[in-house]
Scaffold this motif. Structure first.
Motif, mmCIF file in Angstrom:
data_model
loop_
_atom_site.group_PDB
_atom_site.id
_atom_site.type_symbol
_atom_site.label_atom_id
_atom_site.label_comp_id
_atom_site.label_asym_id
_atom_site.label_seq_id
_atom_site.Cartn_x
_atom_site.Cartn_y
_atom_site.Cartn_z
ATOM 1 N N GLY A 143 0.662 37.891 3.179
ATOM 2 C CA GLY A 143 0.961 38.414 1.848
ATOM 3 C C GLY A 143 1.985 37.577 1.112
ATOM 4 N N PHE A 144 3.028 37.135 1.819
ATOM 5 C CA PHE A 144 4.038 36.284 1.189
ATOM 6 C C PHE A 144 3.438 34.931 0.785
ATOM 7 C CE2 PHE A 144 6.585 39.242 3.714
ATOM 8 C CZ PHE A 144 7.531 39.636 2.782
ATOM 9 N N SER A 145 2.568 34.380 1.629
ATOM 10 C CA SER A 145 1.914 33.111 1.293
ATOM 11 C C SER A 145 1.039 33.260 0.059
ATOM 12 C CB SER A 145 1.072 32.617 2.476
ATOM 13 O OG SER A 145 1.890 32.170 3.533
ATOM 14 N N SER A 146 0.343 34.390 -0.058
ATOM 15 C CA SER A 146 -0.476 34.641 -1.248
ATOM 16 C C SER A 146 0.385 34.643 -2.504
ATOM 17 C CB SER A 146 -1.206 35.978 -1.118
ATOM 18 O OG SER A 146 -2.189 35.933 -0.113
ATOM 19 N N CYS A 147 1.558 35.258 -2.429
ATOM 20 C CA CYS A 147 2.463 35.293 -3.587
ATOM 21 C C CYS A 147 2.913 33.886 -3.980
ATOM 22 C CB CYS A 147 3.682 36.156 -3.279
ATOM 23 S SG CYS A 147 3.338 37.913 -3.149
ATOM 24 N N ILE A 148 3.228 33.063 -2.984
ATOM 25 C CA ILE A 148 3.687 31.697 -3.274
ATOM 26 C C ILE A 148 2.570 30.878 -3.910
ATOM 27 C CG2 ILE A 148 4.472 29.540 -2.217
ATOM 28 C CD1 ILE A 148 5.964 31.246 -0.147
ATOM 29 N N PHE A 313 -5.748 35.022 -3.375
ATOM 30 C CA PHE A 313 -4.632 35.034 -4.319
ATOM 31 C C PHE A 313 -3.840 36.343 -4.266
ATOM 32 C CE2 PHE A 313 -7.175 31.681 -6.234
ATOM 33 C CZ PHE A 313 -6.211 30.785 -6.646
ATOM 34 N N GLY A 314 -4.482 37.406 -3.853
ATOM 35 C CA GLY A 314 -3.807 38.700 -3.858
ATOM 36 C C GLY A 314 -4.095 39.509 -5.100
ATOM 37 N N GLY A 315 -4.655 38.885 -6.143
ATOM 38 C CA GLY A 315 -4.981 39.614 -7.360
ATOM 39 C C GLY A 315 -6.082 40.635 -7.152
ATOM 40 N N VAL A 316 -7.084 40.273 -6.347
ATOM 41 C CA VAL A 316 -8.185 41.197 -6.047
ATOM 42 C C VAL A 316 -7.653 42.427 -5.323
ATOM 43 C CG1 VAL A 316 -10.324 41.482 -4.724
ATOM 44 C CG2 VAL A 316 -9.912 39.352 -5.986
ATOM 45 N N ILE A 317 -6.787 42.200 -4.325
ATOM 46 C CA ILE A 317 -6.195 43.307 -3.566
ATOM 47 C C ILE A 317 -5.322 44.165 -4.477
ATOM 48 C CG2 ILE A 317 -4.568 43.869 -1.718
ATOM 49 C CD1 ILE A 317 -5.582 41.419 -0.219
ATOM 50 N N ALA A 318 -4.523 43.507 -5.325
ATOM 51 C CA ALA A 318 -3.620 44.243 -6.212
ATOM 52 C C ALA A 318 -4.398 45.159 -7.153
ATOM 53 C CB ALA A 318 -2.759 43.266 -7.010
ATOM 54 N N PHE A 319 -5.441 44.634 -7.789
ATOM 55 C CA PHE A 319 -6.227 45.445 -8.715
ATOM 56 C C PHE A 319 -6.916 46.606 -8.002
ATOM 57 C CE2 PHE A 319 -6.865 41.828 -12.018
ATOM 58 C CZ PHE A 319 -5.662 42.170 -12.610
ATOM 59 N N SER A 320 -7.491 46.346 -6.821
ATOM 60 C CA SER A 320 -8.217 47.407 -6.118
ATOM 61 C C SER A 320 -7.276 48.467 -5.559
ATOM 62 C CB SER A 320 -9.067 46.823 -4.988
ATOM 63 O OG SER A 320 -8.252 46.242 -3.988
ATOM 64 N N SER A 321 -5.992 48.119 -5.390
ATOM 65 C CA SER A 321 -5.041 49.094 -4.845
ATOM 66 C C SER A 321 -4.763 50.232 -5.814
ATOM 67 C CB SER A 321 -3.726 48.398 -4.471
ATOM 68 O OG SER A 321 -2.998 48.009 -5.624
ATOM 69 N N LEU A 468 -6.190 33.804 -19.967
ATOM 70 C CA LEU A 468 -5.338 34.990 -19.958
ATOM 71 C C LEU A 468 -5.812 35.996 -18.909
ATOM 72 C CD1 LEU A 468 -3.026 36.615 -21.196
ATOM 73 C CD2 LEU A 468 -4.633 37.461 -22.922
ATOM 74 N N GLY A 469 -7.132 36.201 -18.821
ATOM 75 C CA GLY A 469 -7.665 37.116 -17.818
ATOM 76 C C GLY A 469 -7.310 36.686 -16.406
ATOM 77 N N SER A 470 -7.415 35.387 -16.150
ATOM 78 C CA SER A 470 -7.073 34.881 -14.818
ATOM 79 C C SER A 470 -5.573 34.959 -14.564
ATOM 80 C CB SER A 470 -7.550 33.436 -14.670
ATOM 81 O OG SER A 470 -8.960 33.360 -14.755
ATOM 82 N N MET A 471 -4.769 34.715 -15.599
ATOM 83 C CA MET A 471 -3.320 34.767 -15.429
ATOM 84 C C MET A 471 -2.832 36.184 -15.164
ATOM 85 S SD MET A 471 -1.498 32.096 -15.249
ATOM 86 C CE MET A 471 0.074 32.940 -15.473
ATOM 87 N N ILE A 472 -3.473 37.183 -15.771
ATOM 88 C CA ILE A 472 -3.089 38.569 -15.513
ATOM 89 C C ILE A 472 -3.309 38.905 -14.039
ATOM 90 C CG2 ILE A 472 -3.750 40.974 -15.961
ATOM 91 C CD1 ILE A 472 -4.220 40.190 -18.877
ATOM 92 N N GLY A 473 -4.450 38.483 -13.497
ATOM 93 C CA GLY A 473 -4.717 38.695 -12.080
ATOM 94 C C GLY A 473 -3.763 37.926 -11.191
ATOM 95 N N THR A 474 -3.430 36.702 -11.595
ATOM 96 C CA THR A 474 -2.495 35.890 -10.817
ATOM 97 C C THR A 474 -1.103 36.516 -10.809
ATOM 98 O OG1 THR A 474 -3.737 33.889 -11.389
ATOM 99 C CG2 THR A 474 -1.495 33.584 -10.576
ATOM 100 N N MET A 475 -0.663 37.003 -11.963
ATOM 101 C CA MET A 475 0.641 37.666 -12.041
ATOM 102 C C MET A 475 0.651 38.949 -11.220
ATOM 103 S SD MET A 475 2.853 35.913 -13.711
ATOM 104 C CE MET A 475 4.103 37.139 -14.106
ATOM 105 N N ALA A 476 -0.478 39.674 -11.230
ATOM 106 C CA ALA A 476 -0.570 40.886 -10.405
ATOM 107 C C ALA A 476 -0.451 40.540 -8.927
ATOM 108 C CB ALA A 476 -1.888 41.611 -10.676
ATOM 109 N N GLY A 477 -0.968 39.362 -8.535
ATOM 110 C CA GLY A 477 -0.846 38.916 -7.154
ATOM 111 C C GLY A 477 0.586 38.635 -6.752
ATOM 112 N N ILE A 478 1.479 38.427 -7.755
ATOM 113 C CA ILE A 478 2.900 38.206 -7.481
ATOM 114 C C ILE A 478 3.686 39.510 -7.597
ATOM 115 C CG2 ILE A 478 4.985 36.980 -8.204
ATOM 116 C CD1 ILE A 478 3.153 34.805 -9.377
#
Length: 724
Positions: A143-148, A313-321, A468-478
């Protein structure tokens, strides 16, 4: 036991008992010997933390609608790579033949792993850090690696949005500023800018007007103030979109996810009406079957599948959570994957239709220029008029007529042909030049459009929305895993992230910044993400247990997923990912890392290798991205870092079963009685619970009790068991 306990209530109930032990445990508080009233140390039980976690799970934000969630996943997965990189790879790797390996790998790698990330996020309802800490504490570093990695990608990805913003504002003028070379006036004389004259108007505008690029990565050249302002605007837009979490980003997705499809549809209709569009589309779908046997094609197809869906990236997990527990994530995985592939094909049709038009324009220019050369040779008697076919009319010369002349002259003047300097002017050669950068090839094609400023505004507004759509998911992954794990204030942390990213992002808006974008794009994410995803796959399928995971999916979805996923997760996907990881490492070792530098004096690109200090940065990026994985593993392996578990190795919240089975054996994976809603059935659990502390043995426990080796501290009644 308290009188209001569910077990006590069911003990006095007359309802028929059909619930399994595992279902019963889903409703009971975990026994923690450190805080138990039976603890010999006499420690007082403190439930404050558990109460806070329960309230947090209950108050966790949720999507306003299923449509909003699907649009968010589409917006994250469909990005600039679908619109530009996929057409480029399709053209490079055999046209229609490239679609075959891509589809195969999408089915055996893409969809199963996308489904896996959706499922774990929805089941555990945490960001990537919490999810992988729960699945396997020793691999909690995933999870930490995904954030980085998300941070690295977000840093340079927003720079590309900044470029699009620059071109967007420059599009509000006619003619477009990149349609003609600038003219330098010196008194009465006017001279075309030499750098532009040697290259082209669009290439000059990109490298000199937009980037003002230096000759190498070693020449910083200072900040490009125009791109610095555009980067500030880009981060301001992203910050406003994500500052409130899914409450703000979800609303943005309605526009940012749908608008690109409107633009692509308009471009497709307009492109198909252009002269030569069919040539481009035929070139795209003409398969070069020999390419299918090239391992490099399969490697690039696997990498594209991997990045297109946003895996790791963690964005998929973040959104589905933020989904409800009973959401059909299996349908979501298939739907989003199909839309992603459909978007890639649609974008490829648009790109090749437009490039077919551009190729015809450039081919006609080539024919005119070389026809003038031939006329000059005819007038100077270098060539005989007998070499010209009688039906050829120089005032209305077609590409076919020129091709005939070219072949005749080449045959007759074989010895002196090179000195004539004639080009073959083949349409196929123009189409094979590749799609290049969106900021060069496509912008040049748009200069030939009627009402070109309108199409340019639409195109770059589409790129901004895709980014922008991709960046929102990327930011959610952080933000999502950090906020879930460390309980930091959402708004303050999000604003701080954007400010920090902007300051670090100044690296990419200096005159040599484009070379750093290349470094981060090519090397900072590719290898770390493949490592992250293969460990995700192993954590679920081999450590957590594929059978157990399938069982939990059955309970969550209300139906059993296809057996296909079992074999993909267990065997095929890990093997394919291992091959891809090995291939990426070999590619990194065989091909020295480098970049394409723009040399101002030559007005041409030249491939340069990264200097030693840049190689040190590159290696540091890769190491930093994967470092949390071994660090967390070592710390937890030697008990230097608590994994937050007790001797039960299970935790349950609000009736939601969360099992940490890192110490279970294979034959104990699936001891459950199936029921769609476990909480709705009574439990056979006896009211007495015997306490077992570390190293203790209950006098009531038989030495052969199957649950004794886990130190769970429960004396279980005999219950029916079923294997998957």
């Amino acid at each position: 036991m308290p009188k209001n306990s569910k077990v006590t209530q069911r003990e006095h109930s007359n309802e028929h008992v059909t619930e399994s032990v595992a279902d019963l445990l889903a409703h009971e508080e975990p026994v923690d010997y450190k805080h138990s009233v039976l603890n010999m140390a006499g420690e007082t039980q403190d439930k404050q933390k558990d109460v806070e976690e329960d309230l947090e799970a209950e108050d966790r934000p949720a999507w306003n609608s299923k449509l909003q969630y699907i649009l968010a996943q589409i917006g994250f997965s469909v990005g600039l790579g679908n619109v530009w990189r996929f057409p480029y790879l399709c053209q490079k790797n055999g046209g229609g033949a490239y679609l075959v390996p891509y589809l195969v790998l999408l089915i055996i790698i893409g969809i199963p792993l996308f489904f896996l990330e959706l499922a774990v996020g929805q089941r555990i309802r945490r960001g990537s850090i919490g999810v992988w800490h729960y699945v396997c504490p020793r691999l909690g570093g995933i999870g930490f690696s995904s954030c980085i990695v998300c941070l690295f990608v977000g840093l340079y990805y927003n720079v590309i949005i900044g470029w699009s913003i620059f071109y967007f504002f420059k599009s509000f003028q006619y003619p477009l500023p990149w349609s003609e070379c600038p003219v330098i006036r010196n008194g009465t004389t006017a001279v075309v800018e030499e750098e532009c004259d040697k290259s082209s108007a669009t290439t000059y505008f990109w490298y000199r007007e937009a980037l003002d690029i230096s000759n190498s990565i070693s020449e910083s050249g200072g900040l490009n103030w125009k791109m610095t302002l555009c980067l500030l605007v880009a981060w301001s837009i992203v910050g406003m979109a994500v500052v409130k979490g899914i409450q703000s980003s979800g609303k943005v997705m309605y526009f940012s996810s749908l608008f690109p499809y409107v633009v692509l549809a308009c471009f497709l209709v307009r492109g198909l009406l252009l002269r030569g569009a069919v040539d481009g589309i035929l070139h795209m779908f003409t398969p070069k079957l020999d390419k299918m046997l090239d391992p490099q094609v399969w490697r690039e197809a696997a990498t594209q599948v991997f990045f297109a869906l946003g895996l790791g990236f963690g964005g998929v997990i973040a959104f589905s959570s933020y989904n409800k527990q009973d959401n059909n994530c299996h349908f979501d995985a298939a739907l989003v994957s199909f839309i992603n592939f459909f978007t890639s094909v649609l974008a490829t049709l648009v790109v090749f239709a437009v490039l077919g038009f551009k190729a015809n324009i450039m081919n006609e220019k080539c024919v005119v220029e070389n026809a003038e050369k031939i006329l000059g040779y005819l007038n100077s008697n270098v060539l005989s008029h007998d070499l010209i076919p009688p039906h050829v009319n120089f005032s209305h010369l077609t590409a076919h007529d020129y091709s005939e002349m070219y072949k005749v002259i080449m045959t007759v003047k074989e010895d002196q042909f090179k000195e004539l300097g004639l080009d073959p002017c083949l349409l196929e050669d123009e189409l094979n030049k590749g799609t290049g950068l969106a900021f060069i090839a496509f912008t040049e094609a748009m200069t030939h459009f009627p009402a070109s400023p309108f199409w340019s505004v639409m195109f770059f507004l589409m790129l901004i929305n895709l980014g922008l759509g991709s960046m929102i998911g990327t930011m959610a992954g952080i933000t999502t895993p950090i906020i879930d794990t460390f309980k930091v204030p959402k708004e303050m942390f999000t604003v701080g992230c954007c400010i920090f990213a902007f300051l670090v992002g100044l690296l990419f808006v200096q005159r040599s910044g484009n070379y750093f974008v290349t470094m981060f794009d090519d090397y900072s994410a590719t290898l770390p993400l493949t490592v992250i995803v293969i460990l995700e796959n192993i954590a679920v399928s081999w450590i957590y247990g594929t059978k157990k995971f399938m069982q939990e999916l059955t309970e969550m979805l209300g139906f059993r997923p296809y057996q296909f996923y079992f074999y993909m997760w267990k065997y095929v996907s890990p093997l394919c990912m291992a091959v891809l990881t090995t291939a990426s490492i070999i590619q990194l070792g065989v091909t020295p890392p480098g970049y394409s530098a723009w040399i101002k004096e030559e007005a041409a690109e030249r491939y340069l290798y990264f200097p030693n200090w840049a190689m040190a940065i590159l290696i540091t990026l890769i190491v930093l991205a994967v470092l949390p994985i071994p660090v967390v593993f070592i710390l937890r392996q030697f008990h230097l870092l608590s994994d937050g578990s007790n001797t039960l190795s299970v935790s349950y919240k609000k009736g939601r079963m969360m099992k940490d089975i890192s110490n279970l054996e294979e034959n104990d994976e699936t001891r459950f009685i199936l029921s769609k809603m476990p909480s709705e059935t009574p439990s056979p659990m006896p009211t007495h619970r015997s306490y077992l502390g570390p190293g203790s043995t209950s006098p009531l426990e038989m030495s052969s009790a199957p649950n004794g080796r886990y130190g769970s501290g429960y004396l279980l009644a005999s219950t029916p068991e079923s294997e998957l």
